[in-house]
Design an enzyme around this catalytic site. Sequence first.
Site, mmCIF file in Angstrom:
data_model
loop_
_atom_site.group_PDB
_atom_site.id
_atom_site.type_symbol
_atom_site.label_atom_id
_atom_site.label_comp_id
_atom_site.label_asym_id
_atom_site.label_seq_id
_atom_site.Cartn_x
_atom_site.Cartn_y
_atom_site.Cartn_z
ATOM 1 N N PHE A 5 -1.012 5.509 11.215
ATOM 2 C CA PHE A 5 -1.721 4.435 10.539
ATOM 3 C C PHE A 5 -1.068 4.036 9.220
ATOM 4 O O PHE A 5 -0.606 2.916 9.062
ATOM 5 C CB PHE A 5 -3.191 4.833 10.330
ATOM 6 C CG PHE A 5 -3.959 4.908 11.615
ATOM 7 C CD1 PHE A 5 -4.643 3.802 12.095
ATOM 8 C CD2 PHE A 5 -3.982 6.083 12.360
ATOM 9 C CE1 PHE A 5 -5.340 3.860 13.296
ATOM 10 C CE2 PHE A 5 -4.673 6.147 13.556
ATOM 11 C CZ PHE A 5 -5.355 5.040 14.039
ATOM 12 N N GLU A 6 -1.015 4.939 8.245
ATOM 13 C CA GLU A 6 -0.482 4.563 6.936
ATOM 14 C C GLU A 6 0.341 5.718 6.387
ATOM 15 O O GLU A 6 -0.169 6.614 5.731
ATOM 16 C CB GLU A 6 -1.617 4.205 5.986
ATOM 17 C CG GLU A 6 -1.139 3.518 4.718
ATOM 18 C CD GLU A 6 -2.288 2.990 3.888
ATOM 19 O OE1 GLU A 6 -2.318 1.777 3.606
ATOM 20 O OE2 GLU A 6 -3.162 3.800 3.501
ATOM 21 N N GLN A 7 1.616 5.664 6.662
ATOM 22 C CA GLN A 7 2.542 6.723 6.269
ATOM 23 C C GLN A 7 3.578 6.138 5.310
ATOM 24 O O GLN A 7 4.243 5.146 5.632
ATOM 25 C CB GLN A 7 3.235 7.294 7.512
ATOM 26 C CG GLN A 7 4.147 8.467 7.208
ATOM 27 C CD GLN A 7 4.833 9.032 8.436
ATOM 28 O OE1 GLN A 7 5.740 9.845 8.318
ATOM 29 N NE2 GLN A 7 4.422 8.627 9.623
ATOM 30 N N ARG A 16 0.817 -1.212 0.000
ATOM 31 C CA ARG A 16 0.000 0.000 0.000
ATOM 32 C C ARG A 16 0.851 1.262 0.000
ATOM 33 O O ARG A 16 0.372 2.332 -0.385
ATOM 34 C CB ARG A 16 -0.894 0.013 1.242
ATOM 35 C CG ARG A 16 -2.040 -0.958 1.209
ATOM 36 C CD ARG A 16 -3.270 -0.357 0.564
ATOM 37 N NE ARG A 16 -3.636 0.917 1.187
ATOM 38 C CZ ARG A 16 -4.411 1.825 0.642
ATOM 39 N NH1 ARG A 16 -4.891 1.643 -0.573
ATOM 40 N NH2 ARG A 16 -4.728 2.946 1.276
ATOM 41 N N GLU A 36 -1.085 9.023 4.096
ATOM 42 C CA GLU A 36 -1.509 9.968 5.123
ATOM 43 C C GLU A 36 -0.388 10.931 5.492
ATOM 44 O O GLU A 36 0.755 10.799 5.037
ATOM 45 C CB GLU A 36 -2.010 9.195 6.347
ATOM 46 C CG GLU A 36 -3.281 8.413 6.052
ATOM 47 C CD GLU A 36 -3.789 7.608 7.228
ATOM 48 O OE1 GLU A 36 -4.950 7.183 7.182
ATOM 49 O OE2 GLU A 36 -3.025 7.405 8.195
#
Length: 535
Positions: A371-373, A348, A365
């Site tokens: 969370f999703e960096q 991702r 993000e």
Amino acid sequence: MKDAIKNPILPGFNPDPSICRVGDDYYIATSTFEWYPGVQIHHSKDLVNWQLVTRPLTRASQLDMRGNPDSCGIWAPCLSYADGLFWLIYTDMKRYEGNFKDGHNYLVTAPSMTGPWSDPVYLNSSGFDPSLFHDDDGRKWLINLQWDYRQREGRDRFGGILLQEYDVERQQLVGPINNIFAGTKLKLTEGSHLYRRDGWYHLLVAEGGTGYDHAVTMARSRHIAGPYEVHPENPVLTSKHDPDCPLQRAGHADLVETPDGETFMVHLCGRPLPGTRRSPLGRETAIQRVTWGSDGWLRLADGGITPSLEIAMPGVEFIPPNEEEVHTFASDALPMEFQWLRTPQPERIFSLTERPGYLRLFGRESLGSWFEQALVARRQDSIYCSAETVLSFEPEDLQQFAGLTAYYNRFKFHFLAVTLNDNGQKVLSIMSCCDEWPSGSLTISNSDEVILAPDLPVSLGLDIYESELQFRYQQGEAEWQMLGPVLDAGLLSDEGSGRAHGYFTGNFLGMAAYDISGRGTPADFAEFRYRRLND
């Protein structure tokens, strides 16, 4: 360097070492906190030269840290070998702020260091720093501290060391839970390990907290459940009394015996920048030779309780790392030096195949997300170093930015980013966060706005000299140009926070891409260079 071990043996962010030996092979597992994959394991044949060989927690069934706050995640793994298997115990800490600690302890096993590593067995959540002890009679015991959430005068919340048996067949803890050691006046009793020698059970714990009062305490008992008597010259190791010692914060240790019967202690340490109490390299791993006295107690072989920078080791030679590392991303696997944050879904956030020869990051993000960096980075392991990358990126608006970062956590970073200005021009922007806890306000510097040519890669660089960080850039046939003010590299450290107890990791240098519009705009990095300038 010949005939000596140079400390630290694992420079850069490598804390909470756990060591085991299998034949002539030594392995050290260290904490990785929010960085993925989980747990670093280094290998050595001589205790002098170490190579990173694996990070075994690689999939969501073993570890998912999305949403874990800064400095949570993997705490204090314990690595051991018995019954033809490697046994790895670890904590996934979900919260540590305030009175409560939500940490869950697990066990994975593997027939070899290269795996396959099993799915985890859940153990307990009563406290962190779990350790598995394999007794001579074949029984196995888990120890971990008990967290006491109550705030009571004269007591800390480190509520002693718990002992419970582990049943291999049933894959669960069984039998009574005993609190076997309340700790000493040093307090903050954690990081426990058990050993058996000459009819004694020896308990090693870390005390004093992981800052500048850190220490190693030992106690022993004839019975595994105690009572334990404390070492008569406790602590066994600390640097809290010696501010001039180059290895500060010494504590959280483990023991290993060589085939020749010598004993060594690995322990964490920190090397603050000159004249400061800031350690951007994080907590590192060092080693000391220890001996067992005629009274059965363990002591440093050189005497005293202060860690040494060099340890005599006849017949071996330390091989320093290369001054420069160049990664061109020609492989379909991320180079071992790099990690990312929290997520077990790396597809991702990056790809090495969508544009061969490039690391493609998908903007996700915001900078500092839990969370999703999309941030891929390597440890800083020298206080004199530089990093460079070549970036191809065409942002469509100001919500998309990508570039080169020095990153400690969401409140402490410096970031040289390619983005768009209000006129739709591609520009360079310096974003810094100076950890004004708890707000962590962002500073954006465009005073010397640099307008970049569209559809042309740009080289981004940074240089770190102790506490000073300077960005630079180059595009086309032009020479490198310095950009922006000299920034504070010292704040990218455990001690550089606005908090009483700081954090637990270390500074990383790497590549990042953000798209807070949600469109996942890609950024392509052609290479990454890391140089150790002097050390």
